[in-house]
Design a protein around this motif. Structure first.
Motif, PDB file in Angstrom:
ATOM      1  N   GLY A 100       0.889  -1.251  -0.034  1.00  0.00           N
ATOM      2  CA  GLY A 100      -0.003   0.088  -0.028  1.00  0.00           C
ATOM      3  C   GLY A 100       0.938   1.225   0.079  1.00  0.00           C
ATOM      4  N   ILE A 101       0.316   2.305  -0.728  1.00  0.00           N
ATOM      5  CA  ILE A 101       1.001   3.601  -0.762  1.00  0.00           C
ATOM      6  C   ILE A 101       0.853   4.270   0.674  1.00  0.00           C
ATOM      7  N   THR A 102      -0.173   4.209   1.252  1.00  0.00           N
ATOM      8  CA  THR A 102      -0.551   4.693   2.653  1.00  0.00           C
ATOM      9  C   THR A 102       0.318   3.726   3.527  1.00  0.00           C
ATOM     10  N   ARG A 103       0.316   2.580   3.596  1.00  0.00           N
ATOM     11  CA  ARG A 103       1.557   1.828   4.502  1.00  0.00           C
ATOM     12  C   ARG A 103       2.881   2.343   3.985  1.00  0.00           C
ATOM     13  N   LYS A 104       3.308   2.662   2.685  1.00  0.00           N
ATOM     14  CA  LYS A 104       4.541   3.069   2.565  1.00  0.00           C
ATOM     15  C   LYS A 104       4.728   4.550   3.331  1.00  0.00           C
ATOM     16  N   THR A 105       3.763   5.367   3.325  1.00  0.00           N
ATOM     17  CA  THR A 105       3.730   6.732   3.829  1.00  0.00           C
ATOM     18  C   THR A 105       3.849   6.565   5.249  1.00  0.00           C
ATOM     19  N   ALA A 106       3.158   5.522   5.948  1.00  0.00           N
ATOM     20  CA  ALA A 106       3.471   5.474   7.341  1.00  0.00           C
ATOM     21  C   ALA A 106       4.514   5.180   7.749  1.00  0.00           C
ATOM     22  N   ILE A 107       5.240   4.104   6.890  1.00  0.00           N
ATOM     23  CA  ILE A 107       6.655   3.582   7.397  1.00  0.00           C
ATOM     24  C   ILE A 107       7.507   4.977   7.113  1.00  0.00           C
ATOM     25  N   GLN A 108       7.565   5.684   6.143  1.00  0.00           N
ATOM     26  CA  GLN A 108       8.312   6.792   6.142  1.00  0.00           C
ATOM     27  C   GLN A 108       8.132   7.769   7.207  1.00  0.00           C
ATOM     28  N   LEU A 109       6.957   8.148   7.423  1.00  0.00           N
ATOM     29  CA  LEU A 109       6.722   8.998   8.566  1.00  0.00           C
ATOM     30  C   LEU A 109       7.051   8.541   9.915  1.00  0.00           C
ATOM     31  N   ALA A 110       6.999   7.332  10.336  1.00  0.00           N
ATOM     32  CA  ALA A 110       7.451   6.644  11.642  1.00  0.00           C
ATOM     33  C   ALA A 110       9.104   6.951  11.575  1.00  0.00           C
ATOM     34  N   GLN A 111       9.602   6.431  10.513  1.00  0.00           N
ATOM     35  CA  GLN A 111      11.254   6.728  10.385  1.00  0.00           C
ATOM     36  C   GLN A 111      11.662   8.191  10.585  1.00  0.00           C
ATOM     37  N   GLN A 112      10.983   9.076  10.231  1.00  0.00           N
ATOM     38  CA  GLN A 112      11.080  10.396  10.464  1.00  0.00           C
ATOM     39  C   GLN A 112      10.857  10.889  11.751  1.00  0.00           C
ATOM     40  N   LEU A 113      10.246  10.229  12.452  1.00  0.00           N
ATOM     41  CA  LEU A 113       9.890  10.379  13.906  1.00  0.00           C
ATOM     42  C   LEU A 113      10.768   9.447  14.859  1.00  0.00           C
ATOM     43  N   GLY A 114      11.888   8.955  13.835  1.00  0.00           N
ATOM     44  CA  GLY A 114      12.762   8.266  15.032  1.00  0.00           C
ATOM     45  C   GLY A 114      12.247   6.882  15.186  1.00  0.00           C
ATOM     46  N   LEU A 115      11.180   6.158  14.781  1.00  0.00           N
ATOM     47  CA  LEU A 115      10.552   5.075  15.213  1.00  0.00           C
ATOM     48  C   LEU A 115      11.355   4.027  14.245  1.00  0.00           C
ATOM     49  N   GLN A 116      11.498   2.800  14.971  1.00  0.00           N
ATOM     50  CA  GLN A 116      11.936   1.621  14.268  1.00  0.00           C
ATOM     51  C   GLN A 116      10.710   0.978  13.340  1.00  0.00           C
ATOM     52  N   VAL A 117      10.927   0.454  12.151  1.00  0.00           N
ATOM     53  CA  VAL A 117       9.674  -0.264  11.446  1.00  0.00           C
ATOM     54  C   VAL A 117      10.268  -1.548  11.076  1.00  0.00           C
ATOM     55  N   GLU A 118       9.524  -2.645  11.408  1.00  0.00           N
ATOM     56  CA  GLU A 118       9.964  -3.911  10.925  1.00  0.00           C
ATOM     57  C   GLU A 118       8.883  -4.393   9.943  1.00  0.00           C
ATOM     58  N   LEU A 119       9.294  -4.928   8.846  1.00  0.00           N
ATOM     59  CA  LEU A 119       8.689  -5.901   8.076  1.00  0.00           C
ATOM     60  C   LEU A 119       8.780  -7.365   8.398  1.00  0.00           C
ATOM     61  N   GLY A 120       7.844  -7.894   8.656  1.00  0.00           N
ATOM     62  CA  GLY A 120       7.919  -9.293   9.094  1.00  0.00           C
ATOM     63  C   GLY A 120       6.491  -9.782   9.254  1.00  0.00           C
ATOM     64  N   GLU A 121       6.084 -10.796  10.365  1.00  0.00           N
ATOM     65  CA  GLU A 121       4.725 -11.343  10.515  1.00  0.00           C
ATOM     66  C   GLU A 121       4.190 -10.965  11.592  1.00  0.00           C
ATOM     67  N   ILE A 122       2.996 -10.840  11.759  1.00  0.00           N
ATOM     68  CA  ILE A 122       2.286 -10.423  13.006  1.00  0.00           C
ATOM     69  C   ILE A 122       1.260 -11.547  13.294  1.00  0.00           C
ATOM     70  N   SER A 123       1.645 -12.009  14.410  1.00  0.00           N
ATOM     71  CA  SER A 123       0.657 -13.142  14.971  1.00  0.00           C
ATOM     72  C   SER A 123      -0.617 -12.567  15.406  1.00  0.00           C
ATOM     73  N   ALA A 124      -1.625 -13.429  15.795  1.00  0.00           N
ATOM     74  CA  ALA A 124      -2.791 -12.953  16.344  1.00  0.00           C
ATOM     75  C   ALA A 124      -2.256 -12.378  17.639  1.00  0.00           C
ATOM     76  N   GLN A 125      -1.501 -13.101  18.545  1.00  0.00           N
ATOM     77  CA  GLN A 125      -1.067 -12.595  19.544  1.00  0.00           C
ATOM     78  C   GLN A 125      -0.416 -11.473  19.946  1.00  0.00           C
ATOM     79  N   ASP A 126       0.397 -11.232  18.985  1.00  0.00           N
ATOM     80  CA  ASP A 126       1.097 -10.013  18.713  1.00  0.00           C
ATOM     81  C   ASP A 126       0.084  -9.023  18.375  1.00  0.00           C
ATOM     82  N   LEU A 127      -0.967  -9.042  17.670  1.00  0.00           N
ATOM     83  CA  LEU A 127      -1.808  -7.913  17.496  1.00  0.00           C
ATOM     84  C   LEU A 127      -2.510  -7.628  18.938  1.00  0.00           C
ATOM     85  N   ARG A 128      -3.077  -8.907  19.570  1.00  0.00           N
ATOM     86  CA  ARG A 128      -3.779  -8.701  20.765  1.00  0.00           C
ATOM     87  C   ARG A 128      -2.964  -7.918  21.921  1.00  0.00           C
TER      88      ARG A 128
END
Lengths: 296, 296
Positions: free
Chosen positions: B208-236
């Motif tokens: 997604g282009i909004t996904r990409k935008t969110a990643i870029q904005l997070a990085q600009q805020l100094g946050l780390q962004v990982e591309l990986g898997e999200i388990s149901a438990q991770d989300l909860r």
């Protein structure tokens, strides 16, 4: 009158080139639709009741409905074909989710839409010819994602498989599962025959009505039919193979990838099944006559 | 003039309720189509060039073409939105396979069709509200079947997930893969935040282009962004979670199944990202102004 292709849209019968669906219908924008196809041969529908039953079952699974019951739909289709004048025809009935309320993404706000059309009979392959099939790398959408017993338009895997097949000089494709087992082709189920025993893919495929007919006919001929998996090797080493579809019936597969299958021509058992299949079309149990004399 | 929804069909601009596609177009009958959606905010397209590039890339993968290049398409979309008068809008561009020659099932005989439409801005969720998401049993169509980087209409899995979610009193659904990992929702990517670190699903989802935008904005805020898997438990167990989509931007997820997420309201980092996202819409680098004064 010249026979012509017709469609039933918004409760009216129109020429096929005027048959249109809203760009905003989720049937298009989300492929949120189910359908069925029956054929008419020599002025008679073949096993129409079973197509209609499967169609209604698919709608129920998708939580859709149309303002007709099975009897009314049958009458509507008979009238549509009667008006078309087409004595050998391909008849499709479709339900789409419809258009959601403005600004909404809630499918519950949609009014389901019904469409039908009749066009001249479609042959995936002529009965006296053999299909050249390529085994694709493309994986069929698995049942856990889209229930294949609901006849649906999720065909990009099949279409891309078809392009792959053309690239290799074949006419059509078989798509596989994640283990490489043969699933189905664009609009058809696949059977192999080895040592007079038939096998067709048990799961992850449409439960075709022509597939069912082929199974019944084989059993009547005293042949065993196994529902299981077909590996690529099984298909390549088969004595005979054939495709089944409402769009052509029982059609011999005579070449797989670059290899001729069996003797490279329609096999004797395939021929027997094909003959029996077409003979079945005049049995009153399966044939529903179209009245072409109805007033417009 | 009152703003109105419009469509571009067969080279003409028409009111949306006249926008239709042939019932025989494989875009409908085989969901053989690709599309993209950009939005217009306060009279400006946001990152339109990237939507257009992705759209052309999808067409190439599906072996489709339209009679416009990227510049011509951009001009066409600007004109369409200008004529609509809609200052906050949802703009979809579509290519379908088209209608094969009569009696043929060969997609190479089709003339690809182009459609576009503009409707008022669509919100999956209002920015000041939190989404209640259900984790569905439904599996997203895997990449081996349909390449998710080609934006496509194979949505039955998502639609059925949505119905499941309604049954449970939730607003929308996340569909999973065969291991139960979270993939995406109907039209959105999913992010979680845990200990100030973001994670979003790497594969098997639309990029997604909004996904990409969110990643870029997070990085600009100094946050780390990982591309990986999200388990149901991770989300909860996430501190915060949000959905990204052109249909609404960055939208907080505040409830998963029957469990409130974090503090049950839009989280502080999600809020920061959302504010930054909307602020980006006035940056000349990303904003392309619509001319609403063009003669018809």
């Amino acid at each position: 009158m010249t026979p012509q292709s017709l469609a039933h849209v918004n409760g009216e019968i129109v020429p096929i080139n005027e048959a249109k669906i809203s760009l905003l219908d989720w049937g298009f924008l989300h492929s949120d639709a189910t359908y069925d196809v029956a054929h008419v041969w020599d002025g008679h529908f073949f096993r129409l009741d079973e197509h209609v039953q499967r169609y209604f079952a698919g709608m129920e699974k998708l939580r859709m409905s149309i303002p007709y019951n099975e009897t009314q739909l049958t009458a509507l289709l008979l009238k549509l074909v009667g008006q078309s004048g087409l004595r050998n025809a391909y008849v499709e009935m479709i339900t789409t989710r419809g258009v959601p309320e403005s600004g909404s993404r809630d499918p519950r706000t949609c009014k389901n839409q019904f469409f039908a059309f009749v066009v001249p009979f479609v042959w995936i392959s002529q009965p006296d010819q053999g299909l050249h099939l390529a085994i694709s790398q493309q994986q069929r959408i698995p049942s856990a994602s889209v229930d294949p017993t609901i006849k649906n338009y999720h065909w990009l895997d099949l279409v891309m498989g078809q392009f792959e097949a053309y690239d290799q000089g074949a006419q059509t494709a078989a798509v596989v599962d994640d283990k490489g087992n043969i699933k189905e082709g664009p609009g058809f189920n696949i059977f192999i025959i080895k040592d007079r025993q038939l096998r067709t893919t048990a799961k992850g495929v449409l439960e075709g009505i022509t597939r069912k007919t082929a199974i019944q006919l084989a059993q009547q001929l005293g042949l065993q039919v196994e529902l299981g998996e077909i590996s690529a090797q099984d298909l390549r080493q088969a004595d005979e193979a054939f495709a089944t579809s409402t769009a052509g019936g029982i059609m011999a597969i005579t070449q797989v990838d670059h290899q001729v299958l069996g003797r490279g021509q329609i096999g004797p058992l395939t021929q027997q099944l094909q003959d029996a299949y077409w003979a079945l079309h005049s049995q009153p149990k399966f044939a529903l006559e179209v009245n072409y004399e109805l007033p417009l």
